[in-house]
Enzyme design. Sequence first.
Site, PDB file in Angstrom:
ATOM      1  N   ASP A  40       0.834  -1.215   0.000  1.00  0.00           N
ATOM      2  CA  ASP A  40       0.000   0.000   0.000  1.00  0.00           C
ATOM      3  C   ASP A  40       0.861   1.256   0.000  1.00  0.00           C
ATOM      4  O   ASP A  40       2.069   1.212   0.228  1.00  0.00           O
ATOM      5  CB  ASP A  40      -0.908  -0.031   1.237  1.00  0.00           C
TER       6      ASP A  40
ATOM      7  N   GLU B 241       2.425   4.865  -4.302  1.00  0.00           N
ATOM      8  CA  GLU B 241       2.459   5.762  -5.489  1.00  0.00           C
ATOM      9  C   GLU B 241       3.832   6.401  -5.663  1.00  0.00           C
ATOM     10  O   GLU B 241       4.195   6.649  -6.820  1.00  0.00           O
ATOM     11  CB  GLU B 241       1.363   6.829  -5.335  1.00  0.00           C
TER      12      GLU B 241
ATOM     13  N   ASP C 152      -9.017   3.949  -2.397  1.00  0.00           N
ATOM     14  CA  ASP C 152      -9.969   4.444  -1.399  1.00  0.00           C
ATOM     15  C   ASP C 152     -11.215   5.036  -2.039  1.00  0.00           C
ATOM     16  O   ASP C 152     -11.318   6.249  -2.250  1.00  0.00           O
ATOM     17  CB  ASP C 152      -9.282   5.480  -0.499  1.00  0.00           C
TER      18      ASP C 152
HETATM   19  C1  GLC Z   1      -4.750   3.600   2.646  1.00  0.00           C
HETATM   20  C2  GLC Z   1      -5.337   2.376   1.963  1.00  0.00           C
HETATM   21  C3  GLC Z   1      -6.423   1.804   2.820  1.00  0.00           C
HETATM   22  C4  GLC Z   1      -5.882   1.474   4.209  1.00  0.00           C
HETATM   23  C5  GLC Z   1      -5.287   2.721   4.830  1.00  0.00           C
HETATM   24  C6  GLC Z   1      -4.616   2.427   6.176  1.00  0.00           C
HETATM   25  O1  GLC Z   1      -5.679   4.623   2.694  1.00  0.00           O
HETATM   26  O2  GLC Z   1      -5.787   2.679   0.692  1.00  0.00           O
HETATM   27  O3  GLC Z   1      -6.977   0.671   2.220  1.00  0.00           O
HETATM   28  O4  GLC Z   1      -6.899   0.970   5.006  1.00  0.00           O
HETATM   29  O5  GLC Z   1      -4.324   3.285   3.971  1.00  0.00           O
HETATM   30  O6  GLC Z   1      -3.589   1.524   6.020  1.00  0.00           O
END
Ligand code: GLC
Length: 719
Positions: free
Chosen positions: A366, A369, A440
């Site tokens: 995650d 980017e 998100d």
């Molecule tokens: C980012 C991710 C989301 C996750 C959050 C906390 O916003 O896209 O899915 O829950 O980070 O880790």
Amino acid sequence: MEENIINLNGKNIEVINNSLIRVYKEKNSSKLVKLSLEHSDLDLKINDEEIRFNDYLLKIGDNQRLSVYKNDELLFNEISNNNFVRYDDEGEVKTRIKFEITDKAYIYGLGDKAAFLNRKGYQYVSWNTDDPTAHNETYRSLYKSINFMIINDRDKYVGIFYPSSYKTLFDLGKTFPNEINIISQKGSDDYFLILGDNPLDIIRTYSLLVGRTFLPRLKMLGNQQSRWSYAKEEDFRYVVNGYKSNKLPLDYIHLDIDYMVRFSNFTVDKEKYPNLKSLSDEMKEQGIDIVAIYDAGVKVEKGYFFYDNLLKMDYLLTLDNKPYVNVVWPGDSVFPNYFDSKCREYVTNEAINFEEKYGIAGIWCDMNEPASFNGPLPLNVEARKANGEVFYHDEFHNMYGEYMTRSIAKSFTRRNLRPFVITRACFATTSKYSLVWNGDNQSLWHHLEASLPQVATMNICNFPLDGVDVGGFNCDVTKELLIRWIEANIFNPFLRNHSSAGTRGQEPWAFDEETLNVYRDMLSIRYELIPYLYDLSVKAHLKGEPIIRPLFVNFPFDEKVKEINDQVMIGESLMICPIVHQGKKDRVVYLPEGNWYDYFTHQKYEGNKKMLVEIPLDKTCIFVKEGAILPKYRNLLSINKNEIDEIIFDASYGEGTYINYEDDGETLDYLQGESNEYCITNHKGKVSVEYKYKGYVSPYKHIYVYDGKEYKDVIDELK
Ligand code: GLC
């Protein structure tokens, strides 16, 4: 194989094979973008200004403009004029490529952007971006950069791929209605033209160029539950108990950043999860595996082993010869330099240690980017490869997610396991390493509406293993929205209910009995059809075919389907037509040509017409195409291939043939031929099964065929 590079008037036309042409004055030079070019020998007829092969004619006109004709009709046309699309970004523009489109053109593709299939009239920028506000059709950049378009114009289809990793603007008839403008500050004028009679051929060719998707574990097609935050073991057990006591199927639970010590990768907070390994062992017994999040930013903290090691070994992105620091969840953070193969190798090894130590089955990459809370990373942040080559952020930004997933995917493949890696950021070439989700979204009706075209678009862009957060990530979901969401998204290859901390809970039982019952009904359809989804995953892996398809993929010359956003095909045989608007209880469904069966009532309908269908809150709407044969499982609450002892081939939809694929669903042994293929035929109502290929010892004790009247076990006839 001979390379067919023809220089016409200073422009290079490289005819790679029957369906792939590369056009450039200057080739895209980035070594970070890996493509696979399959050259084949062709009979080219070349003179000063034109090339002929097969049905195609390529001509270079004034100002080095390329025109392509198919059977002497214009297919595609570069243009040159003084129309100037503004690029409101800092820096000079190096490249402007222009194509002509007519008023009737449809433009599809470009990855995860919200909100409709047809991109015409909009402008997009490929620059991986984490923007937590509510995405809509005016958003130019989201998490992914997938510079692939399918254009349907002049009654024909053509594909275009722009292989540069630099920031790129795509103006798709926004500024000038009859032009597509591709504008890049640093990328060259190099692009691929993908030829084919229909979108499916174009997608197959494109997928080979960028690399086809990996074969997922069978279990990965199961239901997954997540929430930021299941902060401690107690929360985790609450989820398991909820699923078990309500008899709902579940295959994975995701651990978001809360499980870590101060949001530090590869650590587990013992106060929250005192013994994660024994928890994961216990869960495995119950059929549930754990996926853990792994973020791009690494906490700056002396004494934290991962940070110390990355620093010591020089495995970090740098600025002015110092590790570059920004702020993400852990506070001050540095970013591993995944472009250095030694760094990737180091992270692979740490990931293996972590996965083995805690029994982690999948990794969710995650914030890659990469996201940063203290302003964007400067464009001159450096990544140095092991061989000393240096890349700057403007070139590697869109590739960061991919190189991160490469490192993690290896932690599985090295142990003969298929990767289970999820990524938010990616480039066009990433699906050989990782599955994706669309980031998100929010618990908003227009995000539910956007989910079908988003997943279908990702699918035609060679990301078949895609999904969105079911129920929506941010905001509070309502009962009705959650129900409609699971109904609409039930066939998403990656099916995960996920929500943000601080929002209303949205587990299937979070509302009432009615919601729970609908959720259970939907999951039972999903689990019944997992072998069908798996067959489609195999086709995606081997042939590059999308799983979730916009209708135009299967019915390319039916004008009525070109902009249908709220119905999608699942492979060849199923079509889902859900409700995606608040308060609606019926909707118009378009049945394309052929005959169709209602999945639930088995009633038959003639196609080529529209009809109004009642869809009360507790129902969804699925049609089966005549001639389909559907492989099905029954009564599963989780997927463990060794324990699945029967399969049903439902051949109750008229005459047809189908190939069902089987393997161990988990390892890479299928690459050594350990798989089976069953060929099922319904001929004049008589259903038969035979092996097309046999190389795997199946756990099946029963293989049933269903002809619409009775179930017959054919396993003994097969042996
Ligand atoms: C980012 C991710 C989301 C996750 C959050 C906390 O916003 O896209 O899915 O829950 O980070 O880790």
